[in-house]
Scaffold this active site. Structure first.
Site, mmCIF file in Angstrom:
data_model
loop_
_atom_site.group_PDB
_atom_site.id
_atom_site.type_symbol
_atom_site.label_atom_id
_atom_site.label_comp_id
_atom_site.label_asym_id
_atom_site.label_seq_id
_atom_site.Cartn_x
_atom_site.Cartn_y
_atom_site.Cartn_z
ATOM 1 N N GLY A 102 0.836 -1.206 0.000
ATOM 2 C CA GLY A 102 0.000 0.000 0.000
ATOM 3 C C GLY A 102 0.866 1.249 0.000
ATOM 4 O O GLY A 102 1.937 1.258 0.592
ATOM 5 N N ASP A 140 0.892 -8.373 -6.119
ATOM 6 C CA ASP A 140 1.753 -9.245 -6.909
ATOM 7 C C ASP A 140 2.959 -9.795 -6.158
ATOM 8 O O ASP A 140 4.015 -9.188 -6.129
ATOM 9 C CB ASP A 140 2.192 -8.492 -8.160
ATOM 10 C CG ASP A 140 0.989 -8.145 -9.007
ATOM 11 O OD1 ASP A 140 0.390 -9.069 -9.565
ATOM 12 O OD2 ASP A 140 0.611 -6.956 -9.064
ATOM 13 N N GLY A 171 6.338 -2.436 3.325
ATOM 14 C CA GLY A 171 5.962 -2.846 4.678
ATOM 15 C C GLY A 171 6.305 -4.315 4.873
ATOM 16 O O GLY A 171 7.112 -4.886 4.119
ATOM 17 N N ASP A 172 5.660 -4.966 5.846
ATOM 18 C CA ASP A 172 6.068 -6.333 6.181
ATOM 19 C C ASP A 172 5.945 -7.308 5.011
ATOM 20 O O ASP A 172 6.830 -8.138 4.795
ATOM 21 C CB ASP A 172 5.327 -6.845 7.428
ATOM 22 C CG ASP A 172 3.820 -6.843 7.247
ATOM 23 O OD1 ASP A 172 3.329 -6.177 6.315
ATOM 24 O OD2 ASP A 172 3.125 -7.510 8.034
ATOM 25 N N THR A 199 5.141 2.288 6.104
ATOM 26 C CA THR A 199 3.730 1.985 6.356
ATOM 27 C C THR A 199 3.143 3.023 7.301
ATOM 28 O O THR A 199 3.797 3.455 8.264
ATOM 29 C CB THR A 199 3.471 0.579 6.966
ATOM 30 O OG1 THR A 199 2.125 0.535 7.458
ATOM 31 C CG2 THR A 199 4.383 0.219 8.116
ATOM 32 N N ILE A 200 1.905 3.402 7.012
ATOM 33 C CA ILE A 200 1.230 4.332 7.927
ATOM 34 C C ILE A 200 0.936 3.643 9.261
ATOM 35 O O ILE A 200 0.705 4.303 10.260
ATOM 36 C CB ILE A 200 -0.093 4.897 7.348
ATOM 37 C CG1 ILE A 200 -1.124 3.790 7.104
ATOM 38 C CG2 ILE A 200 0.158 5.715 6.105
ATOM 39 C CD1 ILE A 200 -2.543 4.311 6.936
ATOM 40 N N ASP A 201 0.930 2.301 9.264
ATOM 41 C CA ASP A 201 0.519 1.563 10.472
ATOM 42 C C ASP A 201 1.576 1.595 11.577
ATOM 43 O O ASP A 201 1.260 1.326 12.728
ATOM 44 C CB ASP A 201 0.222 0.095 10.134
ATOM 45 C CG ASP A 201 -0.811 -0.046 9.035
ATOM 46 O OD1 ASP A 201 -1.641 0.862 8.881
ATOM 47 O OD2 ASP A 201 -0.782 -1.065 8.326
ATOM 48 N N ARG A 222 -23.211 16.020 20.454
ATOM 49 C CA ARG A 222 -23.233 14.647 19.954
ATOM 50 C C ARG A 222 -22.008 13.852 20.409
ATOM 51 O O ARG A 222 -21.016 14.422 20.825
ATOM 52 C CB ARG A 222 -23.172 14.661 18.411
ATOM 53 C CG ARG A 222 -24.478 14.990 17.757
ATOM 54 C CD ARG A 222 -24.256 15.181 16.265
ATOM 55 N NE ARG A 222 -25.528 15.262 15.574
ATOM 56 C CZ ARG A 222 -25.661 15.699 14.333
ATOM 57 N NH1 ARG A 222 -24.617 16.129 13.654
ATOM 58 N NH2 ARG A 222 -26.842 15.708 13.771
ATOM 59 N N ARG A 256 -22.593 10.049 15.642
ATOM 60 C CA ARG A 256 -22.228 9.966 14.222
ATOM 61 C C ARG A 256 -20.869 9.321 14.086
ATOM 62 O O ARG A 256 -20.013 9.460 14.959
ATOM 63 C CB ARG A 256 -22.167 11.362 13.590
ATOM 64 C CG ARG A 256 -23.492 12.088 13.547
ATOM 65 C CD ARG A 256 -24.411 11.488 12.486
ATOM 66 N NE ARG A 256 -25.615 12.297 12.338
ATOM 67 C CZ ARG A 256 -26.741 12.096 13.008
ATOM 68 N NH1 ARG A 256 -26.819 11.127 13.900
ATOM 69 N NH2 ARG A 256 -27.788 12.885 12.788
HETATM 70 O O1 F6P Z 1 -1.227 -1.190 5.743
HETATM 71 C C1 F6P Z 1 -1.737 0.042 5.356
HETATM 72 C C2 F6P Z 1 -3.237 0.016 5.292
HETATM 73 O O2 F6P Z 1 -3.697 1.301 4.919
HETATM 74 C C3 F6P Z 1 -3.923 -0.449 6.569
HETATM 75 O O3 F6P Z 1 -3.944 0.537 7.568
HETATM 76 C C4 F6P Z 1 -5.280 -0.853 6.041
HETATM 77 O O4 F6P Z 1 -5.862 -1.821 6.878
HETATM 78 C C5 F6P Z 1 -4.957 -1.438 4.684
HETATM 79 O O5 F6P Z 1 -3.675 -0.915 4.307
HETATM 80 C C6 F6P Z 1 -5.940 -1.103 3.594
HETATM 81 O O6 F6P Z 1 -5.579 -1.782 2.435
HETATM 82 P P1 F6P Z 1 -6.191 -1.500 0.992
HETATM 83 O O7 F6P Z 1 -5.396 -0.407 0.371
HETATM 84 O O8 F6P Z 1 -6.029 -2.795 0.275
HETATM 85 O O9 F6P Z 1 -7.613 -1.093 1.166
#
Ligand code: F6P
Length: 364
Positions: free
Chosen positions: A14, A78, A117-118, A140-142, A177, A281
């Site tokens: 990603g 891929d 990422g991993d 990775t943003i995670d 809210r 919401r």
């Molecule tokens: O690993 C990055 C990430 O954005 C996660 O935070 C999220 O769960 C996932 O990828 C979303 O993946 P996709 O781009 O396949 O929707």
């Protein structure tokens, strides 16, 4: 040691803000410091298997530092070891790693930089063990890679989530809210935790601390009793109730991890509204967290990682990943890099600080 004349480069998995900053740093350092060329493979490992990409000159990376996404394209589908091949209309998954070695030889590539990422780093590690000179860059943003203090991309995603909370605050307060914000992060709660603390959330639900809704209700009721008629709840997409399961939005084909999380924000919101009868919401921040211009922090980190990756190549340090071990950029083996994910320590300093300022994690 063999002179490195040409470096191959790809962005896998990603996307996230800062990829272009790494690409730029690799191309510029290779060219300006070592008089080496960089060949960018298009669309991650797909371009490496199918041999498409282009030489990246210093002028071709001019102006990309502040740009989100990746000029090389990427894919999280891929895997060269299980690569989709269509022959005579028939779909089949094959190990196409041999193609990579052929292409690297054809293009005279002396070393490969994998920014990923991993998932991508696992693939890079396998290729390295088969004899390909590879270095990795953690993206990775995670922020869920344990072998580095921080992955690039995380800080920008955090800024996006934190800014969203500032905006939700004003509308929550006006309408009395409860506002629920669902953020990404897969099975790690870093974005939710840090955005929640920086954005003044009242409740933060993360995968590492299974929650009980009664505690969430108690927090909202306690605030109302104090005259605070609105509340802000941040939910990580991987959060789950005690004894319960994560909410899966869908299963995607052809990915090493087919599970796409999503929907927990709506679930939590529905439960709050039903139980407390307070208008609630939900906002799902989704891929906004992956887009946009990288923050100054990410631009700097990405630049340091790109420079570090080229320096590792020039020293012959293959099968390794650049890593931030504050304040230094060092290298760790790819084995260490993919060994275990990095989760929020439940009794770590930030969770404790959150509790001290009255944030509920839904567990007490
Ligand atoms: O690993 C990055 C990430 O954005 C996660 O935070 C999220 O769960 C996932 O990828 C979303 O993946 P996709 O781009 O396949 O929707």
């Amino acid at each position: 040691m063999k002179k490195i004349k040409r470096i191959g480069l790809l962005t896998g998995g990603g996307d996230c803000p800062g990829l272009n900053a790494v690409i730029r740093a690799v191309v510029k350092t290779a060219n300006l410091q070592y008089n080496s060329e960089t060949f960018g493979f298009q669309d991650g490992f797909k371009g490496l298997v199918e041999n498409y990409g282009r030489l990246l000159s210093v002028s071709s990376v001019s102006g990309i530092l502040p740009r989100g996404g990746t000029i090389l394209g990427t894919t999280n589908r891929d895997n060269p070891f299980e690569f989709l091949v269509i022959e005579n209309g028939k779909e089949e998954y094959r190990d196409c790693s041999d193609k990579i070695f052929e292409n690297v030889e054809k293009l005279d590539i002396d070393a490969l930089v994998v920014i990923g990422g991993d998932g991508s780093l696992h693939i890079a590690n396998r290729l390295h063990k088969m004899g390909l000179p590879v270095v990795g860059v953690p993206k990775t943003i995670d922020n869920d890679l344990s072998a580095t203090d921080v992955t690039f991309g995380f800080n920008t995603a955090l800024n996006t989530a934190s800014e969203a909370l500032d905006k939700l605050h004003t509308t929550a307060e006006s309408h009395h809210r409860v506002m629920v914000l669902e953020v990404m992060g897969r099975y790690a709660g870093w974005i939710a935790l840090e955005a929640g603390v920086s954005g003044g959330a009242d409740v933060i639900l993360i995968p590492e601390i299974p929650y009980t809704m009664e505690y969430v209700y108690d927090k909202i009721k306690e605030r109302r009793a104090r005259g605070k008629m609105f509340s802000i709840v941040v939910v990580a997409e991987g959060a789950k109730p005690k004894g319960g399961e994560v909410v899966v939005q869908r299963l995607v084909k052809d990915r090493s991890d087919p599970v796409r999380l999503g929907g927990i924000g709506q679930k939590v919101s529905d439960e709050i509204e039903e139980h407390l009868e307070i208008e609630t919401r939900v906002t799902v921040l989704g891929h906004l967290q992956r887009g946009g211009s990288p923050s100054p922090y990410d631009r700097i980190l990405a630049t340091r990682y790109g420079v570090g990756a080229v320096e590792m190549i020039m020293k012959g340090e293959f099968g390794r990943m650049v890593s931030l071990q504050t304040p230094d950029i060092v290298s760790v083996t790819l084995d260490e890099a993919v060994e275990k994910p990095r989760f929020v320590p439940v009794d770590g300093d930030l969770v404790r600080a959150g509790r001290s300022v009255g944030i509920s994690f839904g567990d007490e």
